[in-house]
Scaffold this motif. Sequence first.
Motif, PDB file in Angstrom:
ATOM      1  N   GLU A 115      37.830  34.700  97.735  1.00 18.56           N
ATOM      2  CA  GLU A 115      38.243  34.403  96.178  1.00 18.56           C
ATOM      3  C   GLU A 115      36.843  34.779  95.318  1.00 18.56           C
ATOM      4  OE1 GLU A 115      39.967  30.868  95.191  1.00 18.56           O
ATOM      5  OE2 GLU A 115      41.901  31.616  95.179  1.00 18.56           O
ATOM      6  N   ILE A 119      36.813  37.029  92.268  1.00 18.44           N
ATOM      7  CA  ILE A 119      36.886  36.715  91.086  1.00 18.44           C
ATOM      8  C   ILE A 119      35.621  37.214  90.308  1.00 18.44           C
ATOM      9  CG2 ILE A 119      36.347  34.647  89.517  1.00 18.44           C
ATOM     10  CD1 ILE A 119      38.453  33.418  91.563  1.00 18.44           C
ATOM     11  N   ARG A 123      35.678  39.297  86.858  1.00 12.85           N
ATOM     12  CA  ARG A 123      34.865  38.677  85.628  1.00 12.85           C
ATOM     13  C   ARG A 123      34.090  39.686  85.087  1.00 12.85           C
ATOM     14  NH1 ARG A 123      35.468  32.982  86.305  1.00 12.85           N
ATOM     15  NH2 ARG A 123      37.086  32.776  85.134  1.00 12.85           N
ATOM     16  N   THR A 150      46.696  33.145  93.259  1.00 11.54           N
ATOM     17  CA  THR A 150      46.040  31.778  93.254  1.00 11.54           C
ATOM     18  C   THR A 150      45.653  31.309  91.760  1.00 11.54           C
ATOM     19  OG1 THR A 150      43.975  32.300  93.826  1.00 11.54           O
ATOM     20  CG2 THR A 150      45.338  31.933  95.574  1.00 11.54           C
ATOM     21  N   GLU A 151      45.546  30.124  91.657  1.00 12.03           N
ATOM     22  CA  GLU A 151      45.163  29.610  90.346  1.00 12.03           C
ATOM     23  C   GLU A 151      43.861  30.249  89.533  1.00 12.03           C
ATOM     24  OE1 GLU A 151      47.273  27.484  88.789  1.00 12.03           O
ATOM     25  OE2 GLU A 151      45.882  27.919  86.884  1.00 12.03           O
ATOM     26  N   PRO A 152      42.637  30.189  90.737  1.00 11.43           N
ATOM     27  CA  PRO A 152      41.396  30.755  89.915  1.00 11.43           C
ATOM     28  C   PRO A 152      41.392  32.260  89.670  1.00 11.43           C
ATOM     29  CG  PRO A 152      41.153  29.464  92.002  1.00 11.43           C
ATOM     30  CD  PRO A 152      42.623  29.745  91.857  1.00 11.43           C
ATOM     31  N   VAL A 153      42.273  33.027  90.416  1.00  8.78           N
ATOM     32  CA  VAL A 153      42.521  34.258  90.244  1.00  8.78           C
ATOM     33  C   VAL A 153      43.382  34.627  88.875  1.00  8.78           C
ATOM     34  CG1 VAL A 153      43.691  36.454  91.086  1.00  8.78           C
ATOM     35  CG2 VAL A 153      42.439  34.962  92.686  1.00  8.78           C
ATOM     36  N   ARG A 154      44.354  33.825  88.822  1.00 10.64           N
ATOM     37  CA  ARG A 154      44.952  33.838  87.500  1.00 10.64           C
ATOM     38  C   ARG A 154      44.425  33.885  86.143  1.00 10.64           C
ATOM     39  NH1 ARG A 154      49.733  31.827  90.227  1.00 10.64           N
ATOM     40  NH2 ARG A 154      48.780  29.514  89.787  1.00 10.64           N
ATOM     41  N   ASP A 155      43.372  32.630  86.626  1.00 11.63           N
ATOM     42  CA  ASP A 155      42.550  32.404  85.240  1.00 11.63           C
ATOM     43  C   ASP A 155      41.645  33.585  84.925  1.00 11.63           C
ATOM     44  OD1 ASP A 155      43.681  29.980  85.112  1.00 11.63           O
ATOM     45  OD2 ASP A 155      42.010  28.835  86.039  1.00 11.63           O
ATOM     46  N   ALA A 156      41.244  34.172  86.014  1.00 16.71           N
ATOM     47  CA  ALA A 156      40.230  35.436  85.930  1.00 16.71           C
ATOM     48  C   ALA A 156      40.758  36.374  85.112  1.00 16.71           C
ATOM     49  CB  ALA A 156      39.559  35.736  87.284  1.00 16.71           C
ATOM     50  N   CYS A 159      41.540  36.056  81.748  1.00 14.96           N
ATOM     51  CA  CYS A 159      40.144  36.193  80.878  1.00 14.96           C
ATOM     52  C   CYS A 159      40.055  37.614  80.584  1.00 14.96           C
ATOM     53  CB  CYS A 159      38.984  35.557  81.591  1.00 14.96           C
ATOM     54  SG  CYS A 159      37.635  36.480  81.485  1.00 14.96           S
TER      55      CYS A 159
END
Lengths: 367, 367
Positions: A115, A119, A123, A150-156, A159
């Motif tokens: 991840e 990410i 980013r 996954t959550e962090p990937v979705r966030d990235a 962005c």
Amino acid sequence: MKNRTRAHRKPTIQEIARIAEVSRGTVDRVLHERGDVNPQVAERVRQVASDLAYAPNRAAKALKYSSKPKLVSCILPISNREYFDQVAIGFARAARELSDMGISVETERLDCDDEGTLIEAIRRRCSMEEGLAGGGDATVAGLILTAPDTEPVRDAIDCVIAAGVPVITLNSDITECGRLCFVGQDLKRSGLVAAELLSKMLRGAGRVVAVTGNLVYQAHTDRVVGFQRGVELWGRLLDVDVRESFGTYEGTISCLEAAFRQAEEEHAEIVGIYMATGINEACIDFLVERNLVGTVRVVTNDNTRSIRRALEAGIVDYTICQDPEHQGYTPLKLMYEYLFHNTAPLLEWYQSPIKIVGASDVVDTDD
Amino acid sequence: MKNRTRAHRKPTIQEIARIAEVSRGTVDRVLHERGDVNPQVAERVRQVASDLAYAPNRAAKALKYSSKPKLVSCILPISNREYFDQVAIGFARAARELSDMGISVETERLDCDDEGTLIEAIRRRCSMEEGLAGGGDATVAGLILTAPDTEPVRDAIDCVIAAGVPVITLNSDITECGRLCFVGQDLKRSGLVAAELLSKMLRGAGRVVAVTGNLVYQAHTDRVVGFQRGVELWGRLLDVDVRESFGTYEGTISCLEAAFRQAEEEHAEIVGIYMATGINEACIDFLVERNLVGTVRVVTNDNTRSIRRALEAGIVDYTICQDPEHQGYTPLKLMYEYLFHNTAPLLEWYQSPIKIVGASDVVDTDD
DNA sequence: ATGAAAGCGCTAACAT
DNA sequence: ATGTTAGCGCTTTCAT
């Protein structure tokens, strides 16, 4: 019964300008919503444009951009090499077709299961400050990728999208984020197809083992869900034994062993195997070692060299493929249409064709 | 592992001119072999161009041609409507992608079985004198068509080719003429696929009826030949009874009746039907009326509405399709590459994918 | 035999 | 707020 596209010339910006009695510059400003234009004039121009059914000339637009093309970036996993190499080929084919069309393309293969790496790569694409120690890295206009949901990937991803860069996912979708669309297979239907094949080959009663990766992942269960539904429809006499392989060779072997052991205990006969997500090689080795070739009907997924050999040898009956080239080709084409023609993809989900491949595909026709 | 296409700018005619110390006009003359240029200068220019790996900018070329686009003409049969409408859709999709790319497209549907009409239409395309009572008919730059492979048709095609107009055939090939390439299915392999499906569904012994159109046509026998080979490979216990339908509803019914009558006389059991070329509806009606649904395994060709209904109802098990859209799309793309990029098709025969469609394709996945 | 220049339609920088 | 213009790369006509 003749039919000719574009019998007469398409309207140009020049024509709109003439009719609306303004200059081309103003028309351009209106059509691109770049402001600094009288609302009434703007309205008039829009009216004329829509009356004439104006659509910009693609060649002209492309030519204009050819000196500073828009960069589309594609991130593919380094794992599953044989498969994603095919995706990359489709991607390259689309890139070739679009060469000189105002687009330039970069492909990056990286460990998408890590991840952090992933990410970081994502980013980088939304925060590329022009002035920084730029090793020549241009800013990205569009992003195409395969990544775990996954959550962090979705966030990235969100962005990147917030920075105005459209995103298209391929092969496995990332839900609940603002991606333009997804290009990939209908896994449930893929399972359905497998069930139809096995049911129609077997007809009678018996037990079928469905090997999946890990039941906690939605993507891994989808095929099994479709498979079970298909057995209900076409193979009522069959009973399905679902097993988890956890994605390893040993896991695949041991879940097959367990299934056969249990069947023996219960005096049930295993007549078919469906490899939904697992190591096909393991299954093939297992069948050969146990001397089960010919007595068990086998349906797998994907089209690797070892599968093709197994088809030829009659170890595997059919394999269900998802046209990796299409999964590379389509997203880039869609991205181009979006970036240059302002046409968002018609569908939210472009289903890659489900191709049934049997021994017929690996045999010569003339001899 | 990064990979970027075209890291730096592509060379232009301007650049070649500068390096070869001539003007752009001269470079153009050399590259298009339009004569009137000093042989030594020409050689130098060619050298520079190849050194720089020059390839013309497609957008610029397209823009230049946008005022007088090259006309590509497509002739499709009026028969087999449902199928060729799909072909036309693929053709239109390619035309849309190529709009503004210096090409314009006309489609004509006509009775291709009437040789006179067809040949007249073909001939018109090679003898279009500019000065004549032109109702606006521009001269044709490329021809795409489906036509029967007969002597007079071949002659007409050769006349078009002799006039410098490239020809691509689709769906059914015209051999021994100078066509650029052919886009269509591998009929033998299609038969092979059908045999594999039926053999694997049946396994045991029994008789299979293969219905074809007319054994005097090569195209009609090819599928049967592939089928017989497939039965040898995967269904040794089956015996094949080949029947001719002569392409009519009644013909299909009566050849099925004859097959079943004979089987009864010989105490053989008919366990499968392969509709290689014939009227699928007739076969479906026959099975329903004779109450044979479920006891006979059926494989057909093509993907019509009635076939889809039959799949859903379990009357037909699988149907083998040849992706008509692909057969429309591909030829136009290839023609474009030839006309504008001077790249002749890589293959002489572009095989349209053989798609196996079962009941899984006509069923909803979610409920 | 070769060079110069116009123009395809669009965008964006510049001028008013 | 609106108009003008240069230029993307190629083809083609006209001038030399």
